[in-house]
Design a protein around this motif. Structure first.
Motif, PDB file in Angstrom:
ATOM      1  N   THR A 147       2.336   1.843  -3.142  1.00  0.00           N
ATOM      2  CA  THR A 147       1.310   2.158  -4.299  1.00  0.00           C
ATOM      3  C   THR A 147       1.267   3.288  -4.243  1.00  0.00           C
ATOM      4  O   THR A 147       1.027   4.364  -5.436  1.00  0.00           O
ATOM      5  CB  THR A 147      -0.003   1.157  -4.189  1.00  0.00           C
ATOM      6  OG1 THR A 147       0.595  -0.623  -4.263  1.00  0.00           O
ATOM      7  CG2 THR A 147      -0.724   1.562  -5.310  1.00  0.00           C
ATOM      8  N   THR A 155      -0.598  -0.519 -10.237  1.00  0.00           N
ATOM      9  CA  THR A 155      -0.111   0.651 -10.495  1.00  0.00           C
ATOM     10  C   THR A 155       0.824   0.892 -11.209  1.00  0.00           C
ATOM     11  O   THR A 155       1.428   2.123 -12.523  1.00  0.00           O
ATOM     12  CB  THR A 155      -0.143   1.577  -9.082  1.00  0.00           C
ATOM     13  OG1 THR A 155      -1.034   1.484  -8.029  1.00  0.00           O
ATOM     14  CG2 THR A 155       0.951   3.004  -9.259  1.00  0.00           C
ATOM     15  N   ALA A 202       5.100  -1.602  -5.509  1.00  0.00           N
ATOM     16  CA  ALA A 202       3.356  -1.843  -5.438  1.00  0.00           C
ATOM     17  C   ALA A 202       2.565  -2.411  -6.225  1.00  0.00           C
ATOM     18  O   ALA A 202       3.442  -2.759  -7.129  1.00  0.00           O
ATOM     19  CB  ALA A 202       3.715  -0.181  -6.652  1.00  0.00           C
ATOM     20  N   ASP A 203       1.174  -2.091  -6.292  1.00  0.00           N
ATOM     21  CA  ASP A 203       0.377  -3.512  -6.906  1.00  0.00           C
ATOM     22  C   ASP A 203       0.565  -2.913  -8.141  1.00  0.00           C
ATOM     23  O   ASP A 203       1.372  -2.151  -8.975  1.00  0.00           O
ATOM     24  CB  ASP A 203      -0.647  -3.501  -6.210  1.00  0.00           C
ATOM     25  CG  ASP A 203      -1.783  -1.910  -6.803  1.00  0.00           C
ATOM     26  OD1 ASP A 203      -1.239  -1.563  -8.253  1.00  0.00           O
ATOM     27  OD2 ASP A 203      -2.660  -1.632  -6.434  1.00  0.00           O
ATOM     28  N   GLU A 233       0.533  -1.392   0.293  1.00  0.00           N
ATOM     29  CA  GLU A 233      -0.020   0.381  -0.072  1.00  0.00           C
ATOM     30  C   GLU A 233       1.075   1.197  -0.339  1.00  0.00           C
ATOM     31  O   GLU A 233       0.532   1.982  -1.071  1.00  0.00           O
ATOM     32  CB  GLU A 233      -0.905   0.156   0.826  1.00  0.00           C
ATOM     33  CG  GLU A 233      -2.244   1.065   1.017  1.00  0.00           C
ATOM     34  CD  GLU A 233      -3.363   0.622   1.844  1.00  0.00           C
ATOM     35  OE1 GLU A 233      -2.705   1.878   2.479  1.00  0.00           O
ATOM     36  OE2 GLU A 233      -4.191   0.069   1.849  1.00  0.00           O
TER      37      GLU A 233
END
Length: 144
Positions: free
Chosen positions: A6, A122, A118-119, A3
């Protein structure tokens, strides 16, 4: 930690898009060649679409995003206006835009590497933004 990385990457993309759109807006009225102007407008529209995607994700994280660094924005504005006063041509605009695209690509790749956790969504948006900047730099080479 997915999170925080991201959110940080989304913020950098947000700031980069704002800088890119502002730069395009700043030079559009000076562009003479209609095809060149259309390419810039198309690129701006694509930036705006990515901005919407980023804003939706930022909203999910209850984050307001990020504005460009005021010093970088001021320096860009000064450079653009000084160069255009000295030579108001499509070549000058293409040179300025190419420099901006290259700086954007460099910064975004740096942040992509920095925020590895980051995911994927993203990271994908970041890569799309990088590709958009690279494509514009290539598309306007004929005006250099």
């Amino acid at each position: 930690m997915i999170e925080p990385d991201t959110i940080r990457l989304l913020r950098e993309c947000d700031a980069g898009i704002k800088m890119g759109v502002d730069s395009i807006d700043e030079v559009l009225s000076y562009v003479n060649d209609q095809n060149f102007k259309e390419r810039l407008i198309k690129c701006k529209d694509e930036h705006d679409k990515l901005k919407s995607d980023i804003q939706l994700l930022l909203n999910d994280y209850h984050d307001d995003g990020k504005d460009p660094n005021p010093m970088a924005k001021s320096m860009s504005w000064i450079k653009t206006n000084v160069k255009l006063v000295m030579n108001e041509s499509d070549e000058t605009i293409a040179d300025l835009m190419t420099d901006g695209c290259n700086m954007g690509v460099k910064s975004l790749n740096k942040y992509l590497n920095k925020y590895k956790a980051a995911d994927e969504k993203t990271k994908d948006i970041t890569k799309r933004l990088i590709n958009l900047e690279e494509k514009l730099a290539v598309d306007i080479r004929e005006y250099l």
